[in-house]
Motif scaffolding. Structure first.
Motif, PDB file in Angstrom:
ATOM      1  N   TRP A  87       7.803  19.270-106.692  1.00 20.00           N
ATOM      2  CA  TRP A  87       6.594  19.839-106.081  1.00 20.00           C
ATOM      3  C   TRP A  87       6.583  19.679-104.553  1.00 20.00           C
ATOM      4  CZ3 TRP A  87       6.781  15.571-109.225  1.00 20.00           C
ATOM      5  CH2 TRP A  87       6.458  14.355-108.642  1.00 20.00           C
ATOM      6  N   LEU A  88       7.588  18.983-104.020  1.00 19.88           N
ATOM      7  CA  LEU A  88       7.694  18.844-102.558  1.00 19.88           C
ATOM      8  C   LEU A  88       8.886  19.668-102.077  1.00 19.88           C
ATOM      9  CD1 LEU A  88       7.284  14.951-102.176  1.00 19.88           C
ATOM     10  CD2 LEU A  88       5.509  16.709-101.960  1.00 19.88           C
ATOM     11  N   ASN A  89       8.808  20.196-100.864  1.00 22.84           N
ATOM     12  CA  ASN A  89       9.954  20.940-100.345  1.00 22.84           C
ATOM     13  C   ASN A  89      10.995  19.969 -99.753  1.00 22.84           C
ATOM     14  OD1 ASN A  89       9.142  20.285 -97.771  1.00 22.84           O
ATOM     15  ND2 ASN A  89       8.153  22.247 -97.370  1.00 22.84           N
ATOM     16  N   VAL A  90      12.049  20.512 -99.151  1.00 18.53           N
ATOM     17  CA  VAL A  90      13.162  19.672 -98.684  1.00 18.53           C
ATOM     18  C   VAL A  90      12.699  18.620 -97.679  1.00 18.53           C
ATOM     19  CG1 VAL A  90      15.286  19.758 -97.290  1.00 18.53           C
ATOM     20  CG2 VAL A  90      14.970  21.358 -99.185  1.00 18.53           C
ATOM     21  N   ILE A  91      12.021  19.054 -96.641  1.00 24.93           N
ATOM     22  CA  ILE A  91      11.619  18.097 -95.596  1.00 24.93           C
ATOM     23  C   ILE A  91      10.613  17.069 -96.135  1.00 24.93           C
ATOM     24  CG2 ILE A  91       9.837  19.652 -94.609  1.00 24.93           C
ATOM     25  CD1 ILE A  91      11.967  17.656 -92.290  1.00 24.93           C
ATOM     26  N   TYR A 124      17.259  24.861 -94.249  1.00 23.95           N
ATOM     27  CA  TYR A 124      16.684  24.835 -95.599  1.00 23.95           C
ATOM     28  C   TYR A 124      15.461  23.923 -95.701  1.00 23.95           C
ATOM     29  CZ  TYR A 124      21.194  26.896 -96.582  1.00 23.95           C
ATOM     30  OH  TYR A 124      22.287  27.716 -96.561  1.00 23.95           O
ATOM     31  N   LYS A 125      14.978  23.453 -94.571  1.00 25.68           N
ATOM     32  CA  LYS A 125      13.962  22.393 -94.661  1.00 25.68           C
ATOM     33  C   LYS A 125      12.675  22.792 -95.369  1.00 25.68           C
ATOM     34  CE  LYS A 125      12.564  22.540 -89.813  1.00 25.68           C
ATOM     35  NZ  LYS A 125      12.661  21.740 -88.593  1.00 25.68           N
ATOM     36  N   ASN A 126      12.374  24.091 -95.373  1.00 24.71           N
ATOM     37  CA  ASN A 126      11.145  24.512 -96.069  1.00 24.71           C
ATOM     38  C   ASN A 126      11.413  25.074 -97.465  1.00 24.71           C
ATOM     39  OD1 ASN A 126       9.412  23.751 -93.930  1.00 24.71           O
ATOM     40  ND2 ASN A 126      10.121  25.561 -92.801  1.00 24.71           N
ATOM     41  N   TYR A 127      12.635  24.958 -97.912  1.00 19.76           N
ATOM     42  CA  TYR A 127      12.978  25.459 -99.251  1.00 19.76           C
ATOM     43  C   TYR A 127      12.400  24.560-100.341  1.00 19.76           C
ATOM     44  CZ  TYR A 127      16.439  29.055 -98.002  1.00 19.76           C
ATOM     45  OH  TYR A 127      17.063  30.177 -97.553  1.00 19.76           O
TER      46      TYR A 127
END
Ligand SMILES: Nc1ncnc2c1ncn2[C@@H]1O[C@H](COP(=O)(O)OP(=O)(O)OP(=O)(O)O)[C@@H](O)[C@H]1O
Length: 247
Positions: A87-91, A124-127
């Protein structure tokens, strides 16, 4: 930060049989120590003891002279399953550990950017996690482990679920990041090739008596080449030590 294991043993109550016995080992600051041995010989148990997740039934584990009794911020554990939060993105995943450890926001941003870059994840930090390949997910987990900035990283087969090409690539990246950060790494693997590629020393656990069978120093220049004659010789030596394992 030196880790010292003195006559460490572990017997689980429900089995009554010693999983580990007479483990004496010194892990030097900045050392990359690999651990191999047959399935079930106690590698993960040893890691859990060092992590403070389990308690030894005999002996002591000392961290800079102080007995390990619980997990602590100087040790970060990374398991085979990357344990990212879907449920959390990469960052957000990368920052998660720092957040619960109360690292100030500015420092969180600095460290996250540093390791995003090192792990080539900047784009990709917001993936979302489900948008990433297995190798990229494990890169996120590596970045998260390194952002904790613990002096000691305890890794339990972090690349074993990946295909050979991806795991070869990641071990190279891990070596690069280790050479830049000088962390102490305790690394369990099923792959003797991976152990010889990464380790300053390779601990061969005994499948029979719960102890350490041998500790093999790997005095080869880095980066190492798996087809190099000396590399192959080290690999064979360790494979012979393990004999009869599922290797
Ligand atoms: N919490 C526990 N309670 C009881 N027995 C346990 C526990 N954890 C591990 N064991 C037993 O200890 C032995 C060693 O397990 P461990 O997972 O440390 O081996 P391993 O060398 O890491 O194996 P693998 O390579 O298959 O991951 C096994 O027989 C296992 O069943």
């Amino acid at each position: 930060m030196a880790l010292l294991l003195k006559n460490v043993g572990k017997t689980f109550e429900n089995t009554g049989q010693a999983t580990l016995k007479n483990i004496n080992l010194e892990i030097k600051p900045g050392e990359f120590l690999c651990v191999v041995g047959k399935s079930g010989c106690g590698k993960s148990t040893l890691l859990n003891l060092i992590a403070g997740l389990e308690k030894p039934t005999e002996g002591k584990i000392l961290l800079n002279g102080k007995e390990v009794k619980a997990p602590g911020s100087e040790r970060t554990v990374m398991f085979q399953e990357h344990a990212l939060f879907p449920w959390l993105n990469v960052i957000q995943n990368i920052k998660f550990g720092m957040e619960i450890n109360g690292v100030p926001k500015k420092e969180q941003d600095y460290r996250a950017e540093k390791y995003l870059k090192m792990m080539q994840l900047e784009d990709y930090k917001n993936y979302a996690i489900h948008q990433l390949s297995g190798g990229m997910r494990q890169r996120v987990a590596l970045a998260r482990a390194f952002t904790m900035d613990s002096e000691i990283l305890l890794m339990d087969e972090p690349f074993s679920a990946l295909d050979k090409q991806t795991s070869n690539h990641l071990r190279q990246e891990l070596q690069d990041i280790w050479m830049k950060t000088h962390k102490t790494i305790f690394f369990i693997t099923h792959s003797v090739e991976e152990a010889v590629y990464l380790g300053d020393r390779v601990v061969v656990m005994s499948g029979e008596d719960g102890g350490i069978k041998n500790i093999v120093p790997i005095e080869l220049d880095r980066p190492r080449h798996i087809y190099n004659e000396d590399f192959i010789a080290h690999r064979h030596k360790i494979l012979e030590e393990i004999q009869g394992g599922d290797y």
